[in-house]
Design an enzyme around this catalytic site. Sequence first.
Site, PDB file in Angstrom:
ATOM      1  N   LYS A   3      -5.079   8.480 -18.487  1.00  0.00           N
ATOM      2  CA  LYS A   3      -5.220   9.126 -19.781  1.00  0.00           C
ATOM      3  C   LYS A   3      -3.934   8.962 -20.604  1.00  0.00           C
ATOM      4  O   LYS A   3      -3.536   7.842 -20.875  1.00  0.00           O
ATOM      5  CB  LYS A   3      -5.608  10.586 -19.564  1.00  0.00           C
TER       6      LYS A   3
ATOM      7  N   TYR B 222     -12.614  19.193 -14.214  1.00  0.00           N
ATOM      8  CA  TYR B 222     -13.165  17.864 -14.515  1.00  0.00           C
ATOM      9  C   TYR B 222     -14.348  17.606 -13.561  1.00  0.00           C
ATOM     10  O   TYR B 222     -14.290  17.967 -12.372  1.00  0.00           O
ATOM     11  CB  TYR B 222     -12.061  16.816 -14.366  1.00  0.00           C
TER      12      TYR B 222
ATOM     13  N   ASP C  46      -3.342  20.431 -12.290  1.00  0.00           N
ATOM     14  CA  ASP C  46      -3.688  19.129 -12.877  1.00  0.00           C
ATOM     15  C   ASP C  46      -3.178  19.139 -14.316  1.00  0.00           C
ATOM     16  O   ASP C  46      -3.689  19.884 -15.160  1.00  0.00           O
ATOM     17  CB  ASP C  46      -5.212  18.941 -12.817  1.00  0.00           C
TER      18      ASP C  46
ATOM     19  N   ARG D 259       0.838  -1.208   0.000  1.00  0.00           N
ATOM     20  CA  ARG D 259       0.000   0.000   0.000  1.00  0.00           C
ATOM     21  C   ARG D 259       0.873   1.258   0.000  1.00  0.00           C
ATOM     22  O   ARG D 259       0.506   2.294  -0.527  1.00  0.00           O
ATOM     23  CB  ARG D 259      -0.979   0.024   1.181  1.00  0.00           C
TER      24      ARG D 259
HETATM   25  C1  3LM Z   1     -12.867  12.422 -18.526  1.00  0.00           C
HETATM   26  N1  3LM Z   1     -11.451  12.500 -16.638  1.00  0.00           N
HETATM   27  O1  3LM Z   1     -13.388  11.762 -19.424  1.00  0.00           O
HETATM   28  P1  3LM Z   1      -9.408   9.260 -12.870  1.00  0.00           P
HETATM   29  N2  3LM Z   1      -8.271  15.156 -13.779  1.00  0.00           N
HETATM   30  C2  3LM Z   1      -8.683  15.306 -15.045  1.00  0.00           C
HETATM   31  C3  3LM Z   1      -9.492  14.326 -15.632  1.00  0.00           C
HETATM   32  O2  3LM Z   1      -9.894  14.521 -16.899  1.00  0.00           O
HETATM   33  C4  3LM Z   1      -9.874  13.189 -14.882  1.00  0.00           C
HETATM   34  C5  3LM Z   1      -9.415  13.069 -13.567  1.00  0.00           C
HETATM   35  C6  3LM Z   1      -8.600  14.059 -13.051  1.00  0.00           C
HETATM   36  C7  3LM Z   1     -12.357  11.763 -17.298  1.00  0.00           C
HETATM   37  C8  3LM Z   1     -12.776  10.541 -16.857  1.00  0.00           C
HETATM   38  S1  3LM Z   1     -15.428  10.642 -16.593  1.00  0.00           S
HETATM   39  C9  3LM Z   1     -16.485   9.506 -15.906  1.00  0.00           C
HETATM   40  C10 3LM Z   1     -13.985   9.823 -17.190  1.00  0.00           C
HETATM   41  C11 3LM Z   1      -8.294  16.527 -15.806  1.00  0.00           C
HETATM   42  C12 3LM Z   1     -10.743  12.114 -15.467  1.00  0.00           C
HETATM   43  C13 3LM Z   1      -9.767  11.883 -12.718  1.00  0.00           C
HETATM   44  O3  3LM Z   1      -9.798   9.093 -11.424  1.00  0.00           O
HETATM   45  O4  3LM Z   1      -8.148   8.511 -13.225  1.00  0.00           O
HETATM   46  O5  3LM Z   1     -10.565   9.010 -13.794  1.00  0.00           O
HETATM   47  O6  3LM Z   1      -8.970  10.799 -13.072  1.00  0.00           O
HETATM   48  O7  3LM Z   1     -12.695  13.663 -18.608  1.00  0.00           O
END
Ligand code: 3LM
Length: 401
Positions: free
Chosen positions: A211, A114, A186, A61
């Site tokens: 991503k 986001y 971010d 962890r």
């Molecule tokens: C999306 N975004 O489709 P995860 N910061 C940014 C992001 O775009 C995202 C996160 C953090 C998308 C996910 S939406 C249901 C799908 C700029 C995620 C969060 O926890 O790894 O998804 O990251 O824009």
Amino acid sequence: MTEPTRPPGFATTAIHHGYDPLAHHGALNPPLFLTSTYAFASAAEGAARFAGEAEGFVYSRVGNPTVAVLESRLAALEGGEAALATSSGVGALTALIWTLLKTGDHIVADQMLYGCTFGLFEHHLPRFGIQVTFADLTDPANLQAALAANTRLVFTETPTNPNMRLVDIAACADVCRRAGIRLVVDNTYCTPYLQRPLDLGADLVTHSATKYLGGHGDLLAGAVVGPKAIIDQLRFTGIKELNGACISAFDAFLILRGLKTLNLRMDRHSATAAKLAHDLEAHPAVAAVYYPGLDSHPQRKLAQQQMRAMGGMIALELKGGLEAGRNFMDRVKLATRAVSLGDAETLIQHPASMTHATYDPAERARHGFTDGLIRLSVGLEDYEDLREDLLGALSVTRKPT
Ligand code: 3LM
């Protein structure tokens, strides 16, 4: 062997940093350590590791050798001292906020985030006594005005998801530095190949590694990069005791694999998106295209200053608004209707009803994005095929009603 005369470049770092095959039986790739726990040679050694007095892993962890290679590589790519890899981008964010903030603290965030970051900030942090002020950080003067005596953190994306506004990182860092407040950026949309917020004065960088860093749509992960003292805190408090959002070694392995082609992929995403943005803007059915590589983008100059290339994300609005946007989405054949971004496949989605459904209609109006906005994550397919698909889907004449 001659010593290199210059620091390694981005691609060399992304492929080699923090790993020596000869120390691992010559294995070209970092071994995948599928283990939850680690044996101690003696009770005293175990106690010393727990006390932080001896080097070594104790439990996956808080640390794992495969994950550690990824963390040192991400730190090197972002130009930070250390990194923490997490199970998702949201896991990175909560580890950071729950570790560094407490009841009574205040955050200033850009008005466009986001969807789930917005959900956390607007709907959940207030339950724990942390207040968030949203400001239009495209003008750094608004940041100064939003700061309060209890502001501990400033948070922004740039370009913003989904509407591609830009925030001047250096200007915001300047305001934050003078006020003694941490700036967190971010960097998911850009990756360190296109933009390095720490070089521009930010204190911490967060990522959804789901991503572009992973790049193949086959994993969920996140990261925070910054000073070692803070990353240690996030690891030994945030991940260890607060949210437990540790990354799996397998996902770390996949991201290491993805990083090897990050610069090639980002160049290709950017080149194809730039051409498609022009094509879309010229189409009579399109009302607006938001892409920092277009002359029509109000922050084109800032984009050229702080980004190496303009990335693979495009937002657009059609003249027929929401209904036309939905029809467009339903007509594309090559682009895939899906949320997420940064994959080899071109993805198309409708933020108001999907990624940003956490904003209710009043919040959408207040925070400045429209119901008709469509988001494209331009993939790695051939430009000509994407052009045909997108322009073809726009050009289908409507059936008379
Ligand atoms: C999306 N975004 O489709 P995860 N910061 C940014 C992001 O775009 C995202 C996160 C953090 C998308 C996910 S939406 C249901 C799908 C700029 C995620 C969060 O926890 O790894 O998804 O990251 O824009």
